[in-house]
Design a protein around this motif. Sequence first.
Motif, PDB file in Angstrom:
ATOM      1  N   LYS A 243      37.357  36.615  51.489  1.00 13.02           N
ATOM      2  CA  LYS A 243      36.940  37.898  50.938  1.00 13.02           C
ATOM      3  C   LYS A 243      37.944  38.357  49.885  1.00 13.02           C
ATOM      4  O   LYS A 243      39.128  38.044  49.949  1.00 13.02           O
ATOM      5  CB  LYS A 243      36.844  38.943  52.048  1.00 13.02           C
ATOM      6  CG  LYS A 243      35.754  38.637  53.068  1.00 13.02           C
ATOM      7  CD  LYS A 243      35.681  39.730  54.133  1.00 13.02           C
ATOM      8  CE  LYS A 243      34.561  39.416  55.127  1.00 13.02           C
ATOM      9  NZ  LYS A 243      34.458  40.464  56.174  1.00 13.02           N
ATOM     10  N   GLY A 244      37.449  39.064  48.929  1.00 13.65           N
ATOM     11  CA  GLY A 244      38.312  39.520  47.843  1.00 13.65           C
ATOM     12  C   GLY A 244      39.471  40.372  48.329  1.00 13.65           C
ATOM     13  O   GLY A 244      39.362  41.106  49.302  1.00 13.65           O
ATOM     14  N   GLY A 245      40.570  40.229  47.605  1.00 11.57           N
ATOM     15  CA  GLY A 245      41.763  40.996  47.982  1.00 11.57           C
ATOM     16  C   GLY A 245      42.062  42.139  47.031  1.00 11.57           C
ATOM     17  O   GLY A 245      43.219  42.517  46.862  1.00 11.57           O
ATOM     18  N   GLY A 246      41.044  42.646  46.401  1.00 11.04           N
ATOM     19  CA  GLY A 246      41.256  43.792  45.528  1.00 11.04           C
ATOM     20  C   GLY A 246      41.488  43.436  44.070  1.00 11.04           C
ATOM     21  O   GLY A 246      41.832  44.311  43.267  1.00 11.04           O
ATOM     22  N   TYR A 247      41.300  42.146  43.707  1.00 12.80           N
ATOM     23  CA  TYR A 247      41.507  41.748  42.319  1.00 12.80           C
ATOM     24  C   TYR A 247      40.401  42.292  41.430  1.00 12.80           C
ATOM     25  O   TYR A 247      39.221  42.251  41.786  1.00 12.80           O
ATOM     26  CB  TYR A 247      41.551  40.216  42.201  1.00 12.80           C
ATOM     27  CG  TYR A 247      41.487  39.708  40.775  1.00 12.80           C
ATOM     28  CD1 TYR A 247      42.614  39.741  39.965  1.00 12.80           C
ATOM     29  CD2 TYR A 247      40.292  39.227  40.241  1.00 12.80           C
ATOM     30  CE1 TYR A 247      42.554  39.293  38.650  1.00 12.80           C
ATOM     31  CE2 TYR A 247      40.225  38.772  38.935  1.00 12.80           C
ATOM     32  CZ  TYR A 247      41.365  38.808  38.147  1.00 12.80           C
ATOM     33  OH  TYR A 247      41.294  38.368  36.846  1.00 12.80           O
ATOM     34  N   THR A 248      40.770  42.780  40.275  1.00  9.87           N
ATOM     35  CA  THR A 248      39.812  43.244  39.272  1.00  9.87           C
ATOM     36  C   THR A 248      40.116  42.557  37.949  1.00  9.87           C
ATOM     37  O   THR A 248      41.247  42.591  37.472  1.00  9.87           O
ATOM     38  CB  THR A 248      39.890  44.776  39.083  1.00  9.87           C
ATOM     39  OG1 THR A 248      39.622  45.412  40.341  1.00  9.87           O
ATOM     40  CG2 THR A 248      38.860  45.243  38.046  1.00  9.87           C
ATOM     41  N   ARG A 249      39.103  41.931  37.396  1.00  7.49           N
ATOM     42  CA  ARG A 249      39.297  41.243  36.124  1.00  7.49           C
ATOM     43  C   ARG A 249      39.547  42.247  35.017  1.00  7.49           C
ATOM     44  O   ARG A 249      38.888  43.292  34.950  1.00  7.49           O
ATOM     45  CB  ARG A 249      38.052  40.414  35.795  1.00  7.49           C
ATOM     46  CG  ARG A 249      38.127  39.698  34.475  1.00  7.49           C
ATOM     47  CD  ARG A 249      36.923  38.818  34.243  1.00  7.49           C
ATOM     48  NE  ARG A 249      36.941  38.223  32.914  1.00  7.49           N
ATOM     49  CZ  ARG A 249      36.134  37.264  32.513  1.00  7.49           C
ATOM     50  NH1 ARG A 249      35.215  36.786  33.346  1.00  7.49           N
ATOM     51  NH2 ARG A 249      36.212  36.785  31.281  1.00  7.49           N
ATOM     52  N   PRO A 250      40.495  41.937  34.112  1.00  8.16           N
ATOM     53  CA  PRO A 250      40.739  42.844  32.983  1.00  8.16           C
ATOM     54  C   PRO A 250      39.482  42.973  32.123  1.00  8.16           C
ATOM     55  O   PRO A 250      38.612  42.107  32.147  1.00  8.16           O
ATOM     56  CB  PRO A 250      41.861  42.147  32.192  1.00  8.16           C
ATOM     57  CG  PRO A 250      42.498  41.239  33.178  1.00  8.16           C
ATOM     58  CD  PRO A 250      41.426  40.813  34.116  1.00  8.16           C
ATOM     59  N   PRO A 251      39.359  44.055  31.371  1.00  6.58           N
ATOM     60  CA  PRO A 251      38.177  44.239  30.522  1.00  6.58           C
ATOM     61  C   PRO A 251      37.975  43.054  29.586  1.00  6.58           C
ATOM     62  O   PRO A 251      38.929  42.534  28.997  1.00  6.58           O
ATOM     63  CB  PRO A 251      38.513  45.520  29.737  1.00  6.58           C
ATOM     64  CG  PRO A 251      39.500  46.245  30.588  1.00  6.58           C
ATOM     65  CD  PRO A 251      40.299  45.181  31.274  1.00  6.58           C
ATOM     66  N   ARG A 252      36.746  42.615  29.447  1.00  7.90           N
ATOM     67  CA  ARG A 252      36.442  41.466  28.603  1.00  7.90           C
ATOM     68  C   ARG A 252      36.813  41.729  27.142  1.00  7.90           C
ATOM     69  O   ARG A 252      37.051  40.795  26.382  1.00  7.90           O
ATOM     70  CB  ARG A 252      34.959  41.110  28.705  1.00  7.90           C
ATOM     71  CG  ARG A 252      34.547  40.591  30.085  1.00  7.90           C
ATOM     72  CD  ARG A 252      33.055  40.280  30.117  1.00  7.90           C
ATOM     73  NE  ARG A 252      32.624  39.851  31.451  1.00  7.90           N
ATOM     74  CZ  ARG A 252      32.645  38.593  31.880  1.00  7.90           C
ATOM     75  NH1 ARG A 252      33.080  37.654  31.074  1.00  7.90           N
ATOM     76  NH2 ARG A 252      32.241  38.289  33.087  1.00  7.90           N
ATOM     77  N   GLU A 253      36.827  42.992  26.761  1.00  4.59           N
ATOM     78  CA  GLU A 253      37.157  43.333  25.375  1.00  4.59           C
ATOM     79  C   GLU A 253      38.574  42.918  24.994  1.00  4.59           C
ATOM     80  O   GLU A 253      38.895  42.784  23.802  1.00  4.59           O
ATOM     81  CB  GLU A 253      36.980  44.836  25.138  1.00  4.59           C
ATOM     82  CG  GLU A 253      35.536  45.337  25.215  1.00  4.59           C
ATOM     83  CD  GLU A 253      35.054  45.456  26.655  1.00  4.59           C
ATOM     84  OE1 GLU A 253      35.915  45.377  27.571  1.00  4.59           O
ATOM     85  OE2 GLU A 253      33.831  45.592  26.864  1.00  4.59           O
ATOM     86  N   LEU A 254      39.426  42.679  25.991  1.00  8.61           N
ATOM     87  CA  LEU A 254      40.814  42.291  25.725  1.00  8.61           C
ATOM     88  C   LEU A 254      40.950  40.781  25.515  1.00  8.61           C
ATOM     89  O   LEU A 254      42.025  40.309  25.153  1.00  8.61           O
ATOM     90  CB  LEU A 254      41.707  42.727  26.895  1.00  8.61           C
ATOM     91  CG  LEU A 254      41.759  44.240  27.168  1.00  8.61           C
ATOM     92  CD1 LEU A 254      42.651  44.521  28.370  1.00  8.61           C
ATOM     93  CD2 LEU A 254      42.257  44.997  25.933  1.00  8.61           C
TER      94      LEU A 254
END
Length: 269
Positions: A243-254
Amino acid sequence: MGKGKRYPREVYENELLRLQGELVRMQEWVRVSGARVVVLFEGRDAAGKGGAIKRVTEYLNPRSCRVVALPTPTERERTQWYFQRYVDHLPAAGEIVLLDRSWYNRAGVERVMGFCTPQEYQRFLLQCPIFENLLVDDGILLRKYWFSVSAPEQSRRFRERLDNPLKRWKLSPMDLESITRWDDYSRARDDMLAHTDTATAPWLIVEAEDKRRARLNMIAHLLASVPWEPVEPRTLELPDRPKGGGYTRPPRELEHAVPDHAGALLEGL
């Protein structure tokens, strides 16, 4: 099937896929058993060697199956023992090496074009069977395939390459020279076979007037001549994804994304 009629595509593709599956199984036996396999591809220019190599390797693991196509020797390599630079490319345990042209350059193009001296050529004819005997005696599985094609069919394939911008790179001045030196290359081939077609390392002639038929025949022979046997495949299981550990991908715009060329093609359809 009548002479001159091309081998049926559906039969060819179905059998090719089956044989390629067998090649994958053979490669696993090579890996597990520690066998060493060397396959030489020689023959007339435009006889279909490259296409056969491509079909052999299509589904094989490139980490243990290498295609070797050596360039013109350097000044340093010209002063070495002739077979020396080929020795560097021989397989270790568990490997397959396919030679797109090989040490037989000396018996073909080098002899015909005068790139070696008569003494060097004669030395090659004497040493080559000894060299190959040493390879086989050390346990290397050596297969030598000669792809044969007629003069009219070779000319047709040269013309096709000349007229196709995607294939022009396959044509070289040396290829075109082979047209005017057909008889010279024929005599060189006959002399080569007379001296190097041995019981230990025989030449295997592939009639390549029809590329589809030639590929099937060559691959089927290779599979039948190597003493491989099925190996129980390794047991692999996909682990459960945690299960995910709270990771969030940075905005694709970057990020620097590749432009959607494929999507642009659909606009207006």
